[in-house]
Scaffold this motif. Sequence first.
Motif, PDB file in Angstrom:
ATOM      1  N   ASP A  64       0.892  -1.301  -0.142  1.00 46.16           N
ATOM      2  CA  ASP A  64       0.062   0.222   0.040  1.00 46.16           C
ATOM      3  C   ASP A  64       0.756   1.155   0.068  1.00 46.16           C
ATOM      4  N   SER A  65       0.374   2.128  -0.836  1.00 49.83           N
ATOM      5  CA  SER A  65       1.113   3.622  -0.752  1.00 49.83           C
ATOM      6  C   SER A  65       0.699   4.053   0.352  1.00 49.83           C
ATOM      7  N   LEU A  66       1.190   5.309   0.859  1.00 50.53           N
ATOM      8  CA  LEU A  66       0.817   6.112   2.284  1.00 50.53           C
ATOM      9  C   LEU A  66      -0.590   6.766   1.962  1.00 50.53           C
ATOM     10  N   PRO A  67      -1.142   7.358   0.870  1.00 52.02           N
ATOM     11  CA  PRO A  67      -2.391   7.652   0.499  1.00 52.02           C
ATOM     12  C   PRO A  67      -3.329   6.492   0.707  1.00 52.02           C
ATOM     13  N   LYS A  68      -3.106   5.523   0.222  1.00 55.50           N
ATOM     14  CA  LYS A  68      -4.105   4.429   0.522  1.00 55.50           C
ATOM     15  C   LYS A  68      -4.085   3.930   2.079  1.00 55.50           C
ATOM     16  N   ARG A  70      -3.523   5.675   4.642  1.00 56.38           N
ATOM     17  CA  ARG A  70      -4.258   6.842   5.348  1.00 56.38           C
ATOM     18  C   ARG A  70      -5.576   6.475   5.503  1.00 56.38           C
ATOM     19  N   ILE A  71      -6.060   6.013   4.152  1.00 55.35           N
ATOM     20  CA  ILE A  71      -7.595   5.590   4.348  1.00 55.35           C
ATOM     21  C   ILE A  71      -7.807   4.394   5.198  1.00 55.35           C
ATOM     22  N   ARG A  72      -7.171   3.450   4.844  1.00 53.94           N
ATOM     23  CA  ARG A  72      -7.229   2.281   5.615  1.00 53.94           C
ATOM     24  C   ARG A  72      -6.984   2.195   6.962  1.00 53.94           C
ATOM     25  N   LEU A  73      -6.180   3.155   7.492  1.00 49.54           N
ATOM     26  CA  LEU A  73      -5.807   3.145   8.806  1.00 49.54           C
ATOM     27  C   LEU A  73      -6.589   4.459   9.627  1.00 49.54           C
ATOM     28  N   ALA A  74      -7.515   5.022   8.931  1.00 49.75           N
ATOM     29  CA  ALA A  74      -8.010   6.202   9.399  1.00 49.75           C
ATOM     30  C   ALA A  74      -8.995   6.029  10.678  1.00 49.75           C
ATOM     31  N   GLU A  75      -9.458   4.838  10.692  1.00 47.94           N
ATOM     32  CA  GLU A  75     -10.182   4.357  12.079  1.00 47.94           C
ATOM     33  C   GLU A  75      -9.302   4.291  13.222  1.00 47.94           C
ATOM     34  N   TYR A  76      -8.319   3.715  13.077  1.00 47.45           N
ATOM     35  CA  TYR A  76      -7.392   3.436  14.112  1.00 47.45           C
ATOM     36  C   TYR A  76      -6.523   4.793  14.611  1.00 47.45           C
ATOM     37  N   GLY A  77      -6.221   5.532  13.724  1.00 46.72           N
ATOM     38  CA  GLY A  77      -5.690   6.820  14.092  1.00 46.72           C
ATOM     39  C   GLY A  77      -6.560   7.677  14.878  1.00 46.72           C
ATOM     40  N   ASN A  78      -7.819   7.810  14.606  1.00 48.74           N
ATOM     41  CA  ASN A  78      -8.911   8.681  15.205  1.00 48.74           C
ATOM     42  C   ASN A  78      -9.298   7.766  16.468  1.00 48.74           C
ATOM     43  N   ASP A  79      -8.910   6.490  16.826  1.00 51.29           N
ATOM     44  CA  ASP A  79      -9.262   6.022  18.167  1.00 51.29           C
ATOM     45  C   ASP A  79      -8.281   6.559  19.238  1.00 51.29           C
ATOM     46  N   LEU A 109       2.130   6.876  10.705  1.00 50.37           N
ATOM     47  CA  LEU A 109       0.905   7.459  10.069  1.00 50.37           C
ATOM     48  C   LEU A 109      -0.389   7.707  11.053  1.00 50.37           C
ATOM     49  N   MET A 110      -0.580   6.635  11.710  1.00 46.79           N
ATOM     50  CA  MET A 110      -1.474   6.729  12.665  1.00 46.79           C
ATOM     51  C   MET A 110      -1.101   7.642  13.977  1.00 46.79           C
ATOM     52  N   LEU A 111      -0.089   7.488  14.532  1.00 50.90           N
ATOM     53  CA  LEU A 111       0.218   8.423  15.755  1.00 50.90           C
ATOM     54  C   LEU A 111       0.137   9.846  15.100  1.00 50.90           C
ATOM     55  N   CYS A 112       0.625  10.242  14.004  1.00 52.55           N
ATOM     56  CA  CYS A 112       0.728  11.598  13.644  1.00 52.55           C
ATOM     57  C   CYS A 112      -0.867  12.115  13.069  1.00 52.55           C
ATOM     58  N   ARG A 113      -1.560  11.184  12.892  1.00 53.42           N
ATOM     59  CA  ARG A 113      -2.771  11.508  12.559  1.00 53.42           C
ATOM     60  C   ARG A 113      -3.595  11.865  13.947  1.00 53.42           C
ATOM     61  N   SER A 114      -3.204  11.243  15.026  1.00 49.09           N
ATOM     62  CA  SER A 114      -4.067  11.523  16.346  1.00 49.09           C
ATOM     63  C   SER A 114      -4.303  12.852  16.625  1.00 49.09           C
ATOM     64  N   LEU A 147       3.863  13.351   6.594  1.00 47.64           N
ATOM     65  CA  LEU A 147       3.233  14.562   6.801  1.00 47.64           C
ATOM     66  C   LEU A 147       2.923  15.162   5.565  1.00 47.64           C
ATOM     67  N   HIS A 148       3.365  14.800   4.546  1.00 48.17           N
ATOM     68  CA  HIS A 148       3.269  14.992   3.111  1.00 48.17           C
ATOM     69  C   HIS A 148       1.886  14.354   2.678  1.00 48.17           C
ATOM     70  N   THR A 149       1.424  13.111   3.314  1.00 45.77           N
ATOM     71  CA  THR A 149       0.256  12.438   3.004  1.00 45.77           C
ATOM     72  C   THR A 149      -0.956  13.010   3.734  1.00 45.77           C
ATOM     73  N   LEU A 150      -0.562  13.775   5.191  1.00 44.58           N
ATOM     74  CA  LEU A 150      -1.497  14.170   6.129  1.00 44.58           C
ATOM     75  C   LEU A 150      -1.633  15.758   5.699  1.00 44.58           C
ATOM     76  N   LYS A 151      -1.112  16.126   4.875  1.00 44.37           N
ATOM     77  CA  LYS A 151      -1.254  17.574   4.508  1.00 44.37           C
ATOM     78  C   LYS A 151      -2.708  18.075   4.621  1.00 44.37           C
ATOM     79  N   GLY A 152      -2.823  19.181   5.278  1.00 45.32           N
ATOM     80  CA  GLY A 152      -4.299  19.703   5.716  1.00 45.32           C
ATOM     81  C   GLY A 152      -4.427  19.250   7.015  1.00 45.32           C
ATOM     82  N   HIS A 153      -4.049  18.223   7.610  1.00 47.84           N
ATOM     83  CA  HIS A 153      -4.574  17.680   8.800  1.00 47.84           C
ATOM     84  C   HIS A 153      -4.374  18.630  10.108  1.00 47.84           C
ATOM     85  N   ALA A 154      -5.204  18.921  10.974  1.00 43.75           N
ATOM     86  CA  ALA A 154      -5.334  20.236  11.803  1.00 43.75           C
ATOM     87  C   ALA A 154      -4.044  19.800  12.962  1.00 43.75           C
TER      88      ALA A 154
END
Length: 314
Positions: A64-68, A70-79, A109-114, A147-154
């Motif tokens: 998987d690429s990072l953009p894919k 990001r979509i697949r692991l969104a649920e985990y990063g938001n938990d 990716l998950m930790l930076c998304r938290s 961080l490039h993949t999470l561009k725009g993440h608050a």
Amino acid sequence: MIFIRIWNNSPATPRYFCRKTIKTEKDEAENYRSGACGGIQGKSVRGTDGRTGGEHTEVGEGTDSLPKMRIRLAEYGNDTELMLAAVSALRKDKEAPSARDRDFRAWMLMLCRSREHEVICYMCNGLTDAWERKYRTREMLVLCDVLHTLKGHARANEMTNRVCDYFFRERRNKLYGKTFRIEEKDMAYAESRLPELDKAVFRMTVNHYSHRTFVAEELAGLCGMGYSLMRRKFKTYYGMGPSEWLRRERIRRIEEDMEYRVELPLKKVAERNAFGSASNFADFCQKQAGMSPCELKAIGYEKWEKRRMDFWNR
């Protein structure tokens, strides 16, 4: 692997952790049939203490690429609870996560998304700080991709600042002839992934070399890039072309000489700003500032005198 470390440092009964990462073999088979699987692979992993996790996903990189990812692991990063549990377990481990770990990118990716403050503090003040001190450039480059993949993440701004500062310091050291420890290809890659870093480095480089020439093509050569690339960056970061920016910079320096170096005659000011003749100097001032050199000098002297009087009267 990072998952094994978290598993071994988790509580004695990690049912919650398992429940958040479980994917049955049936789900995995469906993913493979649909062609969507690759980034998360289901495996049965046993910890070193003998505890087994049964059928769960080992969060890895796969294909998987990072953009894919990001979509697949969104649920985990938001938990929130899961991310706090992971950070708590990682803090107990003596060895910090490394890019050598197979699932490193996925966990970063998950930790930076938290959005949790504790998770962000761990990433900025724990992991990133340790990698900076040891010059772990490989891990920092992975963060650039994340961080490039999470561009725009608050909540990614804190991490972006830390990563940009790491590469910016090294670029500054190289520019000023000091010791630097990062290869040029790594710095160039980081700048290509983080627009904030590229903008800061470009502005610093332009300001450093703009004192040597007022010709756009020569400035491009000093900055180590082609004229077309420099023109494109000027349009993006300054909103104008390099020639226009250099003209404005030139008149700014003339006005600065008139205001802060009032003892200089007009001939010396012209020489300091690379004018070959008094007529060229006068034409440039009239065209760019709408005033003659004498008028500019008179205004500069008034500002200098006012500043001096304000200093003695305060």
